[in-house]
Write a protein that holds these residues in place. Structure first.
Motif, PDB file in Angstrom:
ATOM      1  N   UNK A  43       0.836  -1.194   0.000  1.00 47.66           N
ATOM      2  CA  UNK A  43       0.000   0.000   0.000  1.00 47.66           C
ATOM      3  C   UNK A  43       0.869   1.242   0.000  1.00 47.66           C
ATOM      4  N   UNK A  44       0.354   2.281  -0.631  1.00 46.01           N
ATOM      5  CA  UNK A  44       1.003   3.569  -0.549  1.00 46.01           C
ATOM      6  C   UNK A  44       0.513   4.256   0.718  1.00 46.01           C
ATOM      7  N   UNK A  45       1.170   5.303   1.136  1.00 48.27           N
ATOM      8  CA  UNK A  45       0.861   5.942   2.408  1.00 48.27           C
ATOM      9  C   UNK A  45      -0.506   6.583   2.488  1.00 48.27           C
ATOM     10  N   UNK A  46      -1.058   7.017   1.393  1.00 50.71           N
ATOM     11  CA  UNK A  46      -2.315   7.746   1.419  1.00 50.71           C
ATOM     12  C   UNK A  46      -3.533   6.851   1.311  1.00 50.71           C
ATOM     13  N   UNK A  47      -3.363   5.587   0.977  1.00 44.48           N
ATOM     14  CA  UNK A  47      -4.519   4.742   0.676  1.00 44.48           C
ATOM     15  C   UNK A  47      -5.394   4.461   1.898  1.00 44.48           C
ATOM     16  N   UNK A  48      -4.792   4.130   3.029  1.00 40.62           N
ATOM     17  CA  UNK A  48      -5.601   3.838   4.218  1.00 40.62           C
ATOM     18  C   UNK A  48      -6.291   5.089   4.733  1.00 40.62           C
ATOM     19  N   UNK A  49      -5.607   6.220   4.698  1.00 40.31           N
ATOM     20  CA  UNK A  49      -6.215   7.475   5.138  1.00 40.31           C
ATOM     21  C   UNK A  49      -7.406   7.815   4.261  1.00 40.31           C
ATOM     22  N   UNK A  50      -7.284   7.606   2.958  1.00 37.29           N
ATOM     23  CA  UNK A  50      -8.372   7.907   2.050  1.00 37.29           C
ATOM     24  C   UNK A  50      -9.564   6.995   2.310  1.00 37.29           C
ATOM     25  N   UNK A  51      -9.307   5.702   2.499  1.00 39.79           N
ATOM     26  CA  UNK A  51     -10.411   4.747   2.708  1.00 39.79           C
ATOM     27  C   UNK A  51     -11.139   5.053   4.010  1.00 39.79           C
ATOM     28  N   UNK A  52     -10.394   5.256   5.110  1.00 35.65           N
ATOM     29  CA  UNK A  52     -11.042   5.574   6.390  1.00 35.65           C
ATOM     30  C   UNK A  52     -11.747   6.919   6.333  1.00 35.65           C
ATOM     31  N   UNK A  53     -11.167   7.880   5.682  1.00 38.79           N
ATOM     32  CA  UNK A  53     -11.812   9.189   5.569  1.00 38.79           C
ATOM     33  C   UNK A  53     -13.063   9.142   4.725  1.00 38.79           C
ATOM     34  N   UNK A  54     -13.020   8.428   3.611  1.00 39.18           N
ATOM     35  CA  UNK A  54     -14.181   8.352   2.725  1.00 39.18           C
ATOM     36  C   UNK A  54     -15.334   7.627   3.393  1.00 39.18           C
ATOM     37  N   UNK A  55     -15.080   6.411   3.903  1.00 39.66           N
ATOM     38  CA  UNK A  55     -16.175   5.643   4.493  1.00 39.66           C
ATOM     39  C   UNK A  55     -16.605   6.210   5.847  1.00 39.66           C
ATOM     40  N   UNK A  56     -15.691   6.825   6.572  1.00 36.96           N
ATOM     41  CA  UNK A  56     -16.067   7.473   7.829  1.00 36.96           C
ATOM     42  C   UNK A  56     -16.986   8.659   7.589  1.00 36.96           C
ATOM     43  N   UNK A  61     -18.823   9.087   4.957  1.00 38.01           N
ATOM     44  CA  UNK A  61     -20.065   8.540   4.410  1.00 38.01           C
ATOM     45  C   UNK A  61     -20.975   8.053   5.544  1.00 38.01           C
ATOM     46  N   UNK A  62     -20.423   7.357   6.511  1.00 37.17           N
ATOM     47  CA  UNK A  62     -21.211   6.880   7.653  1.00 37.17           C
ATOM     48  C   UNK A  62     -21.744   8.055   8.473  1.00 37.17           C
ATOM     49  N   UNK A  63     -20.910   9.063   8.683  1.00 35.67           N
ATOM     50  CA  UNK A  63     -21.346  10.242   9.431  1.00 35.67           C
ATOM     51  C   UNK A  63     -22.472  10.956   8.688  1.00 35.67           C
ATOM     52  N   UNK A  64     -22.389  11.040   7.380  1.00 35.41           N
ATOM     53  CA  UNK A  64     -23.450  11.660   6.590  1.00 35.41           C
ATOM     54  C   UNK A  64     -24.754  10.880   6.648  1.00 35.41           C
ATOM     55  N   UNK A  65     -24.676   9.563   6.632  1.00 34.72           N
ATOM     56  CA  UNK A  65     -25.888   8.736   6.716  1.00 34.72           C
ATOM     57  C   UNK A  65     -26.552   8.902   8.071  1.00 34.72           C
ATOM     58  N   UNK A  66     -25.759   8.894   9.136  1.00 33.81           N
ATOM     59  CA  UNK A  66     -26.319   9.083  10.484  1.00 33.81           C
ATOM     60  C   UNK A  66     -26.928  10.475  10.609  1.00 33.81           C
ATOM     61  N   UNK A  67     -26.230  11.485  10.106  1.00 31.52           N
ATOM     62  CA  UNK A  67     -26.766  12.842  10.155  1.00 31.52           C
ATOM     63  C   UNK A  67     -28.058  12.983   9.376  1.00 31.52           C
ATOM     64  N   UNK A  68     -28.141  12.343   8.234  1.00 31.98           N
ATOM     65  CA  UNK A  68     -29.354  12.400   7.423  1.00 31.98           C
ATOM     66  C   UNK A  68     -30.502  11.663   8.112  1.00 31.98           C
ATOM     67  N   UNK A  69     -30.202  10.566   8.798  1.00 32.99           N
ATOM     68  CA  UNK A  69     -31.250   9.791   9.471  1.00 32.99           C
ATOM     69  C   UNK A  69     -31.841  10.560  10.652  1.00 32.99           C
TER      70      UNK A  69
END
Length: 94
Positions: free
Chosen positions: A39-52, A54-62
């Motif tokens: 893995x490159x250094x930015x890949x895990x940060x991007x995945x956790x940031x994107x899905x995190x 996304x989850x925060x947006x779904x909870x906020x919308x609910x």
């Protein structure tokens, strides 16, 4: 006349004319069979940031408040009918 875009001094600093195409190697994602993908250094940060986010947006919308005009009109009609005595007040117990 000489155009600015054809000036040698301006074109020499630009890398836009270079080839950006990587020729195909024949391996999926450029990794040979038997080798482990690193893995490159930015890949895990991007995945956790994107899905995190996304989850925060779904909870906020609910849990967002209901601000529709239909809900407001229904509550306003119920309040006015209770004030006129047509509907019984649900807070008062018999």
């Amino acid at each position: 006349r000489r155009s600015i875009s054809t000036s040698q001094s301006l074109r020499s600093g630009s890398h836009a004319q270079e080839d950006h195409y990587d020729p195909p190697s024949g391996w999926l994602f450029g990794v040979r069979p038997g080798e482990k993908y690193q893995n490159e250094g930015w890949e895990k940060v991007w995945v956790y940031g994107f899905f995190g986010s996304l989850a925060l947006g779904v909870v906020g919308y609910a849990y967002k408040p209901d601000t529709s005009i239909q809900t407001w009109a229904l509550e306003e009609a119920r309040r006015r009918l209770e004030a006129e005595g047509i509907l019984p007040d649900p807070d008062l117990k018999k």
